[in-house]
Structure formats: C-alpha cells, structure tokens
Design a protein around this motif. Sequence first.
Motif, PDB file in Angstrom:
ATOM      1  N   THR A 117       7.559   3.418   1.330  1.00  0.00           N
ATOM      2  CA  THR A 117       8.362   4.535   0.826  1.00  0.00           C
ATOM      3  C   THR A 117       9.838   4.134   0.759  1.00  0.00           C
ATOM      4  O   THR A 117      10.290   3.260   1.492  1.00  0.00           O
ATOM      5  CB  THR A 117       8.261   5.790   1.725  1.00  0.00           C
ATOM      6  OG1 THR A 117       8.800   5.486   3.004  1.00  0.00           O
ATOM      7  CG2 THR A 117       6.837   6.290   1.865  1.00  0.00           C
TER       8      THR A 117
ATOM      9  N   LYS B 201       2.003   6.748   5.669  1.00  0.00           N
ATOM     10  CA  LYS B 201       3.020   7.493   4.928  1.00  0.00           C
ATOM     11  C   LYS B 201       3.694   8.550   5.794  1.00  0.00           C
ATOM     12  O   LYS B 201       4.880   8.833   5.622  1.00  0.00           O
ATOM     13  CB  LYS B 201       2.391   8.150   3.694  1.00  0.00           C
ATOM     14  CG  LYS B 201       3.407   8.852   2.817  1.00  0.00           C
ATOM     15  CD  LYS B 201       2.854   9.226   1.457  1.00  0.00           C
ATOM     16  CE  LYS B 201       2.262  10.600   1.446  1.00  0.00           C
ATOM     17  NZ  LYS B 201       2.013  11.099   0.072  1.00  0.00           N
TER      18      LYS B 201
ATOM     19  N   ASP C 296       6.253   7.023  -2.795  1.00  0.00           N
ATOM     20  CA  ASP C 296       5.335   6.325  -1.894  1.00  0.00           C
ATOM     21  C   ASP C 296       4.357   5.521  -2.725  1.00  0.00           C
ATOM     22  O   ASP C 296       3.945   5.937  -3.797  1.00  0.00           O
ATOM     23  CB  ASP C 296       4.594   7.308  -0.982  1.00  0.00           C
ATOM     24  CG  ASP C 296       3.840   8.359  -1.759  1.00  0.00           C
ATOM     25  OD1 ASP C 296       4.438   9.392  -2.103  1.00  0.00           O
ATOM     26  OD2 ASP C 296       2.646   8.147  -2.037  1.00  0.00           O
TER      27      ASP C 296
ATOM     28  N   ILE D 140       1.489   1.413   3.212  1.00  0.00           N
ATOM     29  CA  ILE D 140       2.150   2.448   2.416  1.00  0.00           C
ATOM     30  C   ILE D 140       3.648   2.207   2.512  1.00  0.00           C
ATOM     31  O   ILE D 140       4.196   2.060   3.601  1.00  0.00           O
ATOM     32  CB  ILE D 140       1.775   3.863   2.892  1.00  0.00           C
ATOM     33  CG1 ILE D 140       0.307   4.158   2.567  1.00  0.00           C
ATOM     34  CG2 ILE D 140       2.637   4.908   2.174  1.00  0.00           C
ATOM     35  CD1 ILE D 140      -0.701   3.569   3.482  1.00  0.00           C
TER      36      ILE D 140
END
Lengths: 712, 43
Positions: free
Chosen positions: A100, A54, A111, A98
């Motif tokens: 986003t 992230k 996220d 992850i």
Amino acid sequence: MADFTLKEIKSLEYVRPEIEKGYTDHSLHVDLSSKDIKINPIEPKVKEKFIGGKGYDLWFMWNSVTGKTKWNDPENAICIASGPLGGTPGYPGGGKSIVTTISPLTGIPIDSNVGGYFGPYTKFSGFDALEITGKSDAQIVVLIDGIDSKIKLYEVEGLTDDSYTLSAQLTEYFDKDKPVNISVVSTGSAAKHTELGCLNFTWFDAKRKRVRYKQAGRGGIGTVFAHKNIKAVVARWGSVSLKSNNPADFDAMKNVTKLHAGEINELDPKQNRMALVGTTHLVPIMNDHDCLPVNNFKYGMHPEAHNIGEAVYEHIFDKGFDGCWRGCAVACAHGVKDFVPFTGPYKGQKVFVDGPEYETVAGCGSNLGVFDPFFILEMNFYCDTYGLDTISIGTGIAFVMECFEMGLITKEHTGGMDLSFGNRLNALELLHQMARGEGFGLIVGKGIRKMKAIFAKDFGADSSIMQDIGMEAKGLEFSEYMTKESLAQQGGYGMALKGPQHDEAWLIFLDMVHNFMPTFENKAEALHWFPMFRTWFGLCGLCKLPWNDIVPEDNRQNPEPAKVVKHVGWYADFFSSVTGRKVSPDDLIPMSEAVYNFQRLFNLKMGYGTREFDTLPYRAVGPVTVDEYLSRVERYDKDLIENYKVDITGMETADKVAVLRKHREARYEQLKDAVYKRRGWTPNGIPTLETVKRLGIDFPDVIELLKANGVE
Amino acid sequence: MIEHTQFCAAVRLNGKLISTPSFDTTKIPDNAVIYLLPLIAGG
C-alpha cells in the motif's frame, strides 16, 4: 556481471522475533531520510482488529500520513505485509504480499496483492510488516537478511534501471550459491518519469535457473518507490516448511492444505486449466459474452479475439510448473522463453517474458485494437522491465487512441505519431518514451485523469466527451472488464475503495449472465458480501484464485453456490489452525468489514471517500456514441422498452442514446443508495457512527474525522 | 442437452471452450467429454 557498487551505510543486527501461530508480532520501519531502522512490537489490539496484510499496511499508513499528505511527501509510506497465513507452502495461493501507499493517481491509499517470495521471506525474517518512509538523497538498496539477522542500507552506484537485469544482478550479489534464498522488489526506468510505476516482486525459478517476476501493478506504487530513491528492497531467507509459520494446530493445517491442494490438482485440468494457460482462458469467454474490452471499451467482442486467447498462449507458454509461491497447485504464473522483441533496447535479443495474464492481453491487446499475441508479449515485457502497470498502460493508451481517432488530439500533439487503434509500433514507442523520459509518452504516463485536463487546456479538446470515454474513476484506470450491461459490476468498480479494479467485486456473470441478483437489494447484498470476503484474502497473505476459480463439482447443490461455501469453510479452518483463533465461516466477513470501513474512512481523511467520488464515466454505464448503441441495438432497444417503458417508435438513435443515459445514470445512483445502506453508510457514503462502533474502529481520530464531515 | 449448466458461463467440449451464447447451436459428438466451467465470480 555489470559494473555496480554497493556501499554499506547502515547496519542493524537484531534478534529475530520467532514466529508464533503465523505472526512475529513485530514490524520493521525504515526511514530513508534519517536512515533510522526500527523494530517495533505490534500491539495485540492492532493484531485483533487489523489481522495482518492490508490491515496492517493501512494502520501503519494511517499513523504515518496526515490528511494533507501527497504521494511525494516524505511521510507517505510504502507498506508491504504478507499475513498470518502467508508463507504456507503447498496451500494454494498461500504466499502473497500486499503493498500500500498513497497513490499519485488517486491521492488515496492504493493496495496491490502480489506474488513472489518477498512477503513470506520478510515475515520469516522476523517482520509481519515493512514500513518505508522518508526520501533518500542517494539511490539506496534495503536488505532484510533473516539468515544473518541483519538489516542493511546500501548506497548504490552504477546499477541499471532495468528491473529485470537489476533483480537478477542483486539476486546473484546477495546469495550467489543459493539464489532461491533471495526475493527482490524493484521498479524500472519509466517509474520515475510517469505516475503509472509498478513494483516487480521476484522469486528464483530453480528449474529454469532464472529470476521470475510478479507485479504489484496498480496505482503507481513504483512511482512512489522511485521517488523515494529506492533502487531495491531485498529479502533473504532460507528453508521453508509447513512448520515455518509455527501453526497452532499443525495436523489440522496440514489436513486442510492437503484437501484444498488435492481438489485443485483434480479439478483445474477439467475447469479453467490455469496450470496450463494461466488466466488466458478468460479471453474467449469474455469475448463470447460481449464483455472483452475492444477499442477503449467501446465494443465487447471482435472476430479476431481468439488469436489472443488460451488456444494460442497454451502453445507459446514455456511448459513447466509455474507457481509464484512454493507448492501452489494453481500454478498460473506462466511465461514465454526466447521471445525476441522487435523494438527498444532489447530488439533482436532473446528474453524471458513473465506473462501475459488476462488483464495484460485485454488491456494491451484488444483494447488497443490489436489481436497479435506477440505484440502483447512485447508490451508485457517492456512494461515489466520499465516498471509500468500493464492495466493503466492499456486503458490509458486506449483512451489516447480513441481521442486520436475522434480528432481530439492530432499528430501535432503526439510528436508526429499516428496513434489510431491498431498502431502497434507507436504504442510500443510510447513505452520507450516513458522509459527515456521524453516525448508524448510523458503525457500519457500521467494517467487518464491528468491527460483529460492537459488535452482540454493545452490542445483545446472537448472536456465532456473525454469525461465520457476516459475510463478512470477516482483517478485510477479501469481494469479490463466491460461493465455496460451489468449494473452490479458498475457498482463493483465505481464503489471500489481504491478505484475500478476487479479484485473487490467481480459480479458480471452472476448479474448479467445468470441474473442471480435482479433487485437493487440483491445487488447491494452482493456488493457487501463479495468485497468483504475478497478483502479477507489480503488480510491473510493469500490469493483469491483458489477460492472460486476452481470449485467443487457439487457446488451447484449448495443454496449459495456463488460463495463457494465449502471453500469458505476451508479458509476458516486454515485460519483457525494457523493462528489458534477459532473462527467459523461467518466470522470472516466481520474481520474484513472492520478493515474495509477503515479504508473508506482513510479515503475520507485524504479528502475523498464520499458519494461524489464513486462516480463513473458514462462509457462504463452505457453507450456514449450512436455507433456504440447500434453495436448492441437489440439489447438497448429492449432495455428502453421493457425496463424503462419508453415508446421508441420513430425515435432517432441519438435520442435513444440520450434517453437511455438518463435512465441508466439514475439507476446507478439508486444502486449507490442501496449499497451504502447495506454497508451501514450515510447516503453520502460515509460509515455511520453506529457502524464504526459496531466494528470497533471508533478510535478518537476516527470519531473526530466523522464529526468534521457532519457524521455524529 | 447438457444438464446443470445454470451456473456455467462456458463448458469444455472435448477440450474446446464453448460459451453460453453458443450452447443452443453446438452439436455434441458421440462419446464427447464435457466439463462444466463454473466461472461464477472469477477475475
């Protein structure tokens, strides 16, 4: 095989960056507008500060968008990254990605932490992060082929919108002989008609010989994906071993992997039994504690709740080892084979359903007033195959049902549908409408925040009551926990950066059941430590379940049992052994703190990120209606008398509701003060100059942003 | 009386989930197998 064609329009052959201590130190950028494909080195200072996962996603997004960028602007990026520890086979929860993007629901970064093989395969193919920007004119498939060291773009025609079938077809297309080498990211037909689109990430289940799915569900990432005209992103990679990450200290990594996996193998059968029932054990436990959302979070329990809990799903789930990454001992990714839907395009056909997990059971079951495990399976199946987030769908339809029962909307507005609680067929019909792009489902698919505006403006519904019962904050629908009786969890949801999702802080039991944090300062400390530590999993490519859903038998003897300190130590050892960057358990929080504060600043950059946006609907804080008050009358009377010193003698219930509201809303504002102070933020919820300097995120544009918001 | 339940929201009594609100009223059979569920920060 269905009739579809892939036409190669761009190909880049590359020298695959080798993995060194968990990193390739390169990212892949695909611009769908220009069809440019670029491989860029990642600077050491970015690696040092943002760690991976992230952190990398947010950094690339920060540099891609401006404060005025909207979700459907071409510069909005979809970023996908695993992390330096991601892709370690056998380490529990060791294969996450992850994702986003700027969310269509919130206008700020969303996220989502997701299983499946895509993130690790992309990293092993040479890229710590993937960034996709632009918008394609034609439907497009992106292939990251780490085996042949090629990136390819294809224009596609004739490929179904159905995410399940599409993924299976592309898996076979790109590696018919070794389908386990393929992971596909896709969405479904409803993503382009709604703002609740999810992404499905696949892996090939060699035992069942079928493609399996996990979802990056929250915030409409699938909607952005569909808007960019991406049909699928495919990663292809071959063998994976403990050496794939080329760890700095192989023996130490192997040792900590063995310790953690061994403990889970021993203790999960005695504790939550996730390898058998996934997270469905939570259903009866939440119900017993009056925390299971029922009828749009109005009530917290229901006598039929046990019909949709682990006792039932244990017998419905297909038996087998179900990890969403190779060798994960938690193995909670269960599914149901030979399920036959009653409605929609798959009516009467046998299908495999991946899930349900707790959130889907509570959101698409109890929160809709339905306690039928097979209805929940059908909702789960169609949400996945249409590319819809089961949480936003559940919470959104629950809101619609309460509006319908309150007379705020009528059949005149719903196209003739009765949408009262418990109406299974019409709940499913809403999904089918979203997939077809027609009817009242299109309005529901805009999410609660926009529904509130439409119901008020077009249908004349009362705005104030909808504000109270519409369970969204920052524009994102609540995940499926009742927060009314836990102030700490109200903070956990209200002050979560992306909106009310439980992956930042889940403090209900620590607060409500165990009373571990009686003061504002205790709660603020928890709302500092837990969000920071949970953020760390998303930086490294890990799942958080192995941290505290299976805990050592002697954990209670630790002075800080809630932190599961033994496991925190293992995570520090794991990080050190892979990356060679020696860290102690105390070092993990500052690593996350930099990224966490950066994300808060990102919200500020997008025009949000201040105190006013950490507001909750009142139903998250206390009883909105008299009925609701009476359902917990002893608790609320006691709260008024003991905590707020109110003499309730002779008071009407409606008056008690009003007085309690005044006190509880004030208490939540006090909590904000305490949390902001602990996090090193101004009373308006903005990281101070001192904080950003301490964390080393005092980049020139950050300082400029702070200055523009009065923080110098 | 089961000890050390202060960190538990539930226990498994012979495989069946028993949550804290029912702790006081649940009878424990002889030779029962009980596991503590330390559901302290899950979700």
